[in-house]
Design a protein around this motif. Structure first.
Motif, PDB file in Angstrom:
ATOM      1  N   ALA A  25      -5.516  -0.954  -5.630  1.00  0.00           N
ATOM      2  CA  ALA A  25      -4.571  -1.839  -6.642  1.00  0.00           C
ATOM      3  C   ALA A  25      -3.936  -3.079  -5.663  1.00  0.00           C
ATOM      4  O   ALA A  25      -3.892  -4.032  -6.113  1.00  0.00           O
ATOM      5  CB  ALA A  25      -3.417  -0.839  -7.149  1.00  0.00           C
ATOM      6  N   VAL A  26      -3.862  -2.735  -4.384  1.00  0.00           N
ATOM      7  CA  VAL A  26      -3.143  -3.930  -3.614  1.00  0.00           C
ATOM      8  C   VAL A  26      -4.583  -4.995  -3.527  1.00  0.00           C
ATOM      9  O   VAL A  26      -4.059  -6.299  -3.547  1.00  0.00           O
ATOM     10  CB  VAL A  26      -2.923  -3.525  -2.164  1.00  0.00           C
ATOM     11  CG1 VAL A  26      -2.775  -4.837  -1.268  1.00  0.00           C
ATOM     12  CG2 VAL A  26      -1.722  -2.392  -2.261  1.00  0.00           C
ATOM     13  N   VAL A  82       0.830  -1.160  -0.096  1.00  0.00           N
ATOM     14  CA  VAL A  82      -0.120  -0.159   0.008  1.00  0.00           C
ATOM     15  C   VAL A  82       0.852   1.362  -0.009  1.00  0.00           C
ATOM     16  O   VAL A  82       0.473   2.096  -0.886  1.00  0.00           O
ATOM     17  CB  VAL A  82      -1.022  -0.002   1.080  1.00  0.00           C
ATOM     18  CG1 VAL A  82      -1.550   1.353   1.331  1.00  0.00           C
ATOM     19  CG2 VAL A  82      -1.952  -1.086   1.063  1.00  0.00           C
ATOM     20  N   GLY A  83       2.021   1.115   0.753  1.00  0.00           N
ATOM     21  CA  GLY A  83       2.604   2.518   0.753  1.00  0.00           C
ATOM     22  C   GLY A  83       3.471   2.670  -0.503  1.00  0.00           C
ATOM     23  O   GLY A  83       3.594   3.616  -0.770  1.00  0.00           O
ATOM     24  N   GLN A  84       3.883   1.844  -1.139  1.00  0.00           N
ATOM     25  CA  GLN A  84       4.765   1.607  -2.381  1.00  0.00           C
ATOM     26  C   GLN A  84       3.555   1.954  -3.483  1.00  0.00           C
ATOM     27  O   GLN A  84       4.096   2.794  -4.311  1.00  0.00           O
ATOM     28  CB  GLN A  84       5.123   0.221  -2.878  1.00  0.00           C
ATOM     29  CG  GLN A  84       6.388  -0.320  -1.789  1.00  0.00           C
ATOM     30  CD  GLN A  84       6.839  -1.620  -2.369  1.00  0.00           C
ATOM     31  OE1 GLN A  84       6.911  -1.979  -3.705  1.00  0.00           O
ATOM     32  NE2 GLN A  84       7.119  -2.629  -1.555  1.00  0.00           N
ATOM     33  N   THR A  85       2.340   1.638  -3.599  1.00  0.00           N
ATOM     34  CA  THR A  85       1.664   2.065  -4.523  1.00  0.00           C
ATOM     35  C   THR A  85       0.986   3.514  -4.414  1.00  0.00           C
ATOM     36  O   THR A  85       0.931   4.299  -5.137  1.00  0.00           O
ATOM     37  CB  THR A  85       0.374   1.129  -4.517  1.00  0.00           C
ATOM     38  OG1 THR A  85      -0.412   1.013  -3.450  1.00  0.00           O
ATOM     39  CG2 THR A  85       0.752  -0.076  -5.172  1.00  0.00           C
ATOM     40  N   TYR A  86       1.013   3.853  -3.059  1.00  0.00           N
ATOM     41  CA  TYR A  86       0.816   5.530  -2.703  1.00  0.00           C
ATOM     42  C   TYR A  86       2.140   6.104  -3.201  1.00  0.00           C
ATOM     43  O   TYR A  86       1.811   7.332  -3.838  1.00  0.00           O
ATOM     44  CB  TYR A  86       0.776   5.461  -1.311  1.00  0.00           C
ATOM     45  CG  TYR A  86       0.731   6.890  -0.802  1.00  0.00           C
ATOM     46  CD1 TYR A  86      -0.569   7.565  -1.004  1.00  0.00           C
ATOM     47  CD2 TYR A  86       1.875   7.549  -0.249  1.00  0.00           C
ATOM     48  CE1 TYR A  86      -0.613   9.021  -0.634  1.00  0.00           C
ATOM     49  CE2 TYR A  86       1.652   8.895   0.191  1.00  0.00           C
ATOM     50  CZ  TYR A  86       0.430   9.779  -0.170  1.00  0.00           C
ATOM     51  OH  TYR A  86       0.323  10.949   0.181  1.00  0.00           O
ATOM     52  N   LEU A  87       3.362   6.017  -3.076  1.00  0.00           N
ATOM     53  CA  LEU A  87       4.459   6.648  -3.709  1.00  0.00           C
ATOM     54  C   LEU A  87       4.133   6.687  -5.431  1.00  0.00           C
ATOM     55  O   LEU A  87       4.970   7.778  -5.851  1.00  0.00           O
ATOM     56  CB  LEU A  87       5.826   5.878  -3.305  1.00  0.00           C
ATOM     57  CG  LEU A  87       5.964   5.779  -1.909  1.00  0.00           C
ATOM     58  CD1 LEU A  87       7.468   5.118  -1.618  1.00  0.00           C
ATOM     59  CD2 LEU A  87       6.224   7.463  -1.190  1.00  0.00           C
ATOM     60  N   LEU A  88       3.592   5.675  -5.962  1.00  0.00           N
ATOM     61  CA  LEU A  88       3.575   5.622  -7.223  1.00  0.00           C
ATOM     62  C   LEU A  88       2.402   6.410  -7.878  1.00  0.00           C
ATOM     63  O   LEU A  88       2.364   7.163  -8.890  1.00  0.00           O
ATOM     64  CB  LEU A  88       3.170   4.172  -7.988  1.00  0.00           C
ATOM     65  CG  LEU A  88       4.483   3.221  -7.883  1.00  0.00           C
ATOM     66  CD1 LEU A  88       4.138   1.917  -8.279  1.00  0.00           C
ATOM     67  CD2 LEU A  88       5.733   3.788  -8.711  1.00  0.00           C
ATOM     68  N   PRO A 105      -6.300  -2.583   6.087  1.00  0.00           N
ATOM     69  CA  PRO A 105      -6.556  -3.265   5.062  1.00  0.00           C
ATOM     70  C   PRO A 105      -7.627  -4.591   5.682  1.00  0.00           C
ATOM     71  O   PRO A 105      -7.765  -4.889   6.833  1.00  0.00           O
ATOM     72  CB  PRO A 105      -5.197  -4.382   4.831  1.00  0.00           C
ATOM     73  CG  PRO A 105      -4.561  -3.838   6.124  1.00  0.00           C
ATOM     74  CD  PRO A 105      -5.009  -2.560   6.681  1.00  0.00           C
ATOM     75  N   PRO A 106      -8.388  -5.047   4.619  1.00  0.00           N
ATOM     76  CA  PRO A 106      -9.383  -6.221   5.097  1.00  0.00           C
ATOM     77  C   PRO A 106      -8.619  -7.423   5.374  1.00  0.00           C
ATOM     78  O   PRO A 106      -7.490  -7.468   5.150  1.00  0.00           O
ATOM     79  CB  PRO A 106     -10.145  -6.445   3.936  1.00  0.00           C
ATOM     80  CG  PRO A 106      -9.236  -5.814   2.791  1.00  0.00           C
ATOM     81  CD  PRO A 106      -8.413  -4.798   3.297  1.00  0.00           C
ATOM     82  N   PRO A 107      -9.178  -8.551   6.254  1.00  0.00           N
ATOM     83  CA  PRO A 107      -8.536  -9.750   6.464  1.00  0.00           C
ATOM     84  C   PRO A 107      -8.247 -10.492   5.201  1.00  0.00           C
ATOM     85  O   PRO A 107      -9.037 -10.195   4.064  1.00  0.00           O
ATOM     86  CB  PRO A 107      -9.337 -10.484   7.500  1.00  0.00           C
ATOM     87  CG  PRO A 107     -10.758  -9.725   7.179  1.00  0.00           C
ATOM     88  CD  PRO A 107     -10.432  -8.435   6.890  1.00  0.00           C
ATOM     89  N   ALA A 108      -7.339 -11.474   5.436  1.00  0.00           N
ATOM     90  CA  ALA A 108      -6.992 -12.332   4.197  1.00  0.00           C
ATOM     91  C   ALA A 108      -8.234 -13.172   3.714  1.00  0.00           C
ATOM     92  O   ALA A 108      -8.326 -13.288   2.572  1.00  0.00           O
ATOM     93  CB  ALA A 108      -5.743 -13.043   4.327  1.00  0.00           C
TER      94      ALA A 108
END
Length: 451
Positions: free
Chosen positions: A212-213, A196-202, A359-362
């Motif tokens: 996206a995640v 989530v943090g990586q896609t936020y940087l993108l 994030p929702p549970p798996a």
């Protein structure tokens, strides 16, 4: 009788397409050299390294020995790599360990050369020219931490990077290992917060990052047999999340036409604006190399670019960030600059994840993936039924032979009207009445009456 070079498949082991390219570049071999040694064209070697095709027969054995896949699979990790307990380092994601590999050129452990089969040309390992396949940087080392994957799937525990993972060697299947659900849940718990943090940087959009995640993990559960056998399951999910987050079709969505709020910290806001102003390929290369901690060949393979192109993108991205943020231009050495960028990206990713709901549970992700697959299956079945019904109705109602259509009627001009009997006069009418009043048993003489 000569034996065909493309005979039945051999038992020579081959790594994943991404690993094939990394092993070739670790031996300083170009596509032309490998093609000449194996006896194929460079385009065929490129297809082998992108996963479109795979070598077979004697060419498979020659290619495996040439790139040294067997030796690289059994190589012992470098004991000098620091661990989490020894260094106490932290990564971009608070829930994930690091990669353990120092990014940059020259960090790959050299693989000893093996003999090439008879009938092929041996290619000596030549040093890579300066400025072509390496970047003069010394990024900071990131600690190591395993990510559990399903036993018996042929994939190894993948070390997690800052919000993602770097590849690891495959492990042997162990009986009585975790189930597919347990392995997926473990992978989701380790990698989802960091992704989530990586896609936020993108993207700079928290909601799109979460979407996206979720999409990447739903796709991973839908294709779990393929993901479980992959050498780097977390890297598979990371690539899927990146592709979805950076899709240009999101610009057409109404919810993404307005800009999302920037971080309250002016420094983080300036860094995010500088990242979003970079071209997408530069942004992704910088994140994978300085943020996640991949080395240059792996970064080039994941971005589907050559190693010199990835090095050029990385250097241009760093120069653009240093021009916008003078603090990043302060370090004297490239290693210090990479460490500073790594730290700044980590703090910005943490600030971005604070704006995203938990994030929702798996289990919810798995059920969502199964529900989506069920809906698509039902839609496909309904479409097939409608297509079959339409075809049957057409065959039933369609004429069996061709009937020529009749031409429409047209008025004919320039022709005089046809002649016909004239209108009866009064005398004619009286005579007609007289004739009709006589008996019909035979003709009789009509005596004219003279008035």
């Amino acid at each position: 009788m000569t034996r065909s070079a493309t005979g039945p498949p051999s038992a020579a082991p081959l790594p994943s397409p991404k690993e094939r390219r990394r092993l070739r570049e670790a031996r300083a071999l170009s596509e032309e050299q490998v093609a000449a040694a194996v006896g194929v064209t460079p385009a065929t070697v490129r297809a082998w390294e992108t996963g479109r095709t795979s070598p077979r027969g004697r060419r498979r054995t020659a290619y495996a020995r040439l790139i040294g896949s067997a030796t690289s699979r059994t190589a012992v990790p470098d004991a000098a790599t620091p661990s989490v307990e020894a260094t106490g380092s932290t990564t971009m994601s608070p829930t994930e360990p690091g990669t353990g590999a120092t990014p940059g050129a020259g960090t790959t452990t050299p693989v000893p050369a093996e003999p090439v089969p008879a009938g092929t040309t041996s290619v000596p390992a030549e040093p890579v020219p300066a400025g072509t396949t390496s970047v003069p940087v010394e990024p900071v080392s990131v600690p190591v931490g395993p990510v559990p994957v399903p036993a018996g799937s042929g994939s190894a525990s993948s070390p997690a990077g800052p919000g993602g993972t770097a590849p690891a060697a495959p492990a042997a299947p162990a009986p009585g290992g975790p189930t597919a659900e347990e392995a997926f849940d473990a992978l989701y718990a380790r990698t989802a917060p960091g992704l989530v943090g990586q896609t936020y940087l993108l993207t700079g959009r928290p909601q799109l990052s979460r979407e996206a995640v979720d999409h990447a993990f739903q796709l991973a559960w839908h294709r779990w047999p393929e993901v479980a056998r992959d050498r780097d399951p977390a890297g598979w999910v990371r690539a899927a999340a990146y592709e979805y987050a950076m899709s240009p079709w999101h610009r057409l969505r109404r919810t993404h036409r307005r800009a999302d709020p920037r971080p309250d910290d002016p420094g983080r806001g300036a860094l995010l604006d500088a990242l979003l102003d970079l071209p997408p390929s530069y942004r992704r290369t910088l994140l994978l190399y300085d943020g996640v901690g991949l080395d240059l060949p792996e970064t080039a393979a994941e971005t589907e670019a050559s190693t010199p192109a990835a090095a050029s993108r990385l250097m241009n991205a760093r120069a653009a960030l240093a021009e916008r943020i003078p603090e990043l231009a302060g370090p004297a050495s490239p290693g210090e600059q990479s460490a500073l960028i790594h730290e700044r990206l980590g703090s910005l990713a943490l600030a971005g994840t604070e704006q995203v709901p938990a994030p929702p549970p798996a289990g919810a992700v798995r059920r969502g993936s199964e529900r989506k697959a069920e809906l698509w299956t039902r839609a496909a079945i309904c479409f097939c039924v409608m297509l079959i019904g339409t075809t049957a109705f057409t065959l039933k109602t369609a004429p069996t032979q061709y009937e020529q259509p009749l031409a429409p009627a047209e008025r004919v001009g320039g022709v005089p009207p046809r002649g016909g009997p004239q209108k009866l006069t009064t005398q004619d009418l009286k005579l007609q009445k007289a004739l009709r009043g006589e008996f019909a048993h035979g003709p009789e003489r009509l005596v004219p009456r003279i008035p």
